[in-house]
Design an enzyme around this catalytic site. Structure first.
Site, short mmCIF file in Angstrom:
data_model
loop_
_atom_site.label_atom_id
_atom_site.label_comp_id
_atom_site.label_asym_id
_atom_site.label_seq_id
_atom_site.Cartn_x
_atom_site.Cartn_y
_atom_site.Cartn_z
CB THR A 159 -0.81 -0.01 1.31
OG1 THR A 159 -1.57 -1.19 1.33
CG2 THR A 159 -1.68 1.21 1.47
NE ARG A 187 -7.67 -8.96 2.25
CZ ARG A 187 -6.70 -8.05 2.30
NH1 ARG A 187 -6.66 -7.05 1.44
NH2 ARG A 187 -5.76 -8.13 3.23
#
Ligand code: ASP
Length: 300
Positions: A159, A187
């Site tokens: 990320t 998810r």
């Protein structure tokens, strides 16, 4: 007032740091600098885990997660499982500013993007499709090839989490990601969840995470580290404490700690970073016109 500072996860976070630092030094607010910095990474097709060119999930769909938080007001917003929208950090900001809500998901988030005038885009690139074809789970059912909980085999995740301190002494943060490669359809990881992937409070500090999101959610990682700063720990000590929580949770579940890292920034402009053993986590820091890459301390 402190000098502006910006910190971001992973070597590709350098793109966010360079862009964000220039904005902070021009007097822009921390939230603007963090979002526009993160957006430069979302736009980069070579970053295969964020925005355009992000890695697809188990069924070949790119679903993005993001959140933002403003340390002055504790205003926050997030979007999860969003398809066809490249600038999900900016979309998370619209959730914060244009709705009474904190989190929009899936089709609802996509419809909100349309309502807000965002362009619908394909997020695939020829390279990301080729990469997915090469590495996708092949045996039968969706998700079946994932290793047992907490031990996701793929390193294809990362990320960009960006934390910024502006010239007025205010903090803000952003997380944006395509999440774990080959994740189950639907998810959601830590990155859109306030308190897990990100938490920011001008009265304490800013913290953010990257790595296997399930392990970050389990301990409310960013909240833990911001509360540690509130209690007087330095950003470095706070990150190490949050990693110690991740490690302790793994021991209790009888698994090896997954790849997880945290970064932190306090209202004085001090930074910190730590990761689990073997995570080999590098992060970028910008201050006084200079941007540098650092390696985080592995905490066992
Ligand atoms: N934290 C992200 C997620 O679990 C992935 C990453 O940062 O590597 O979705």
């Amino acid at each position: 007032m402190p000098d502006p500072v910006i910190i971001a996860t992973w070597p590709f976070g350098m793109t966010a740091v360079r862009k964000g630092l220039a904005l902070l030094e021009a007097g822009k607010a921390a939230l603007d600098a963090a979002i526009l910095g993160a957006q430069a990474v979302e736009d980069d097709p070579e970053v295969g885990s964020v925005g355009y060119g992000g890695i697809a999930n188990a069924v070949g769909v790119v679903q993005l997660d993001a959140c933002v938080m403003d340390g002055k007001t504790l205003g926050c917003g997030g979007v999860a499982g969003v398809e066809n929208v490249r600038h999900v950090a900016a979309l998370a900001r619209r959730v914060m500013e244009e709705t009474p809500h904190v989190l929009l998901v899936g089709e609802g988030a996509r419809l909100f993007a349309l309502e807000q005038g965002f362009r619908l885009d394909t997020l695939h690139t020829p390279e990301s499709i080729a990469e997915w074809e090469k590495s996708r789970p092949r045996a039968g059912r969706e998700g079946r090839d994932l290793a047992p909980e907490g031990t996701f085999p793929s390193d294809s995740h990362d990320t960009v989490t960006v934390l910024a301190l502006d010239q007025t002494g205010s903090l803000a943060g952003v997380c944006t990601t395509s999440g774990l490669a080959h994740k189950r359809h639907g998810r959601v990881g830590d990155s859109p969840l306030i308190g897990a992937g990100l938490y920011v409070d001008d009265h304490a500090g800013a913290g953010g995470g990257t790595g296997v999101g399930e392990e970050i959610v389990r301990v409310c990682g960013s909240m833990v580290l911001v509360e540690a700063m509130r209690a007087g720990k330095s950003p470095q000590e706070a990150c190490e404490l949050a990693i110690a929580r991740v490690n302790a949770a793994a021991v209790r579940r009888g698994v090896h700690p997954a790849r997880v890292a945290f970064i932190a920034l306090d209202p004085k402009g001090r930074t910190g970073a730590a990761c689990t053993k073997g995570a080999k986590f590098e992060y970028a820091v910008g201050r006084k016109g200079k941007s540098e890459l650092h390696t985080a301390r592995e905490t066992g």
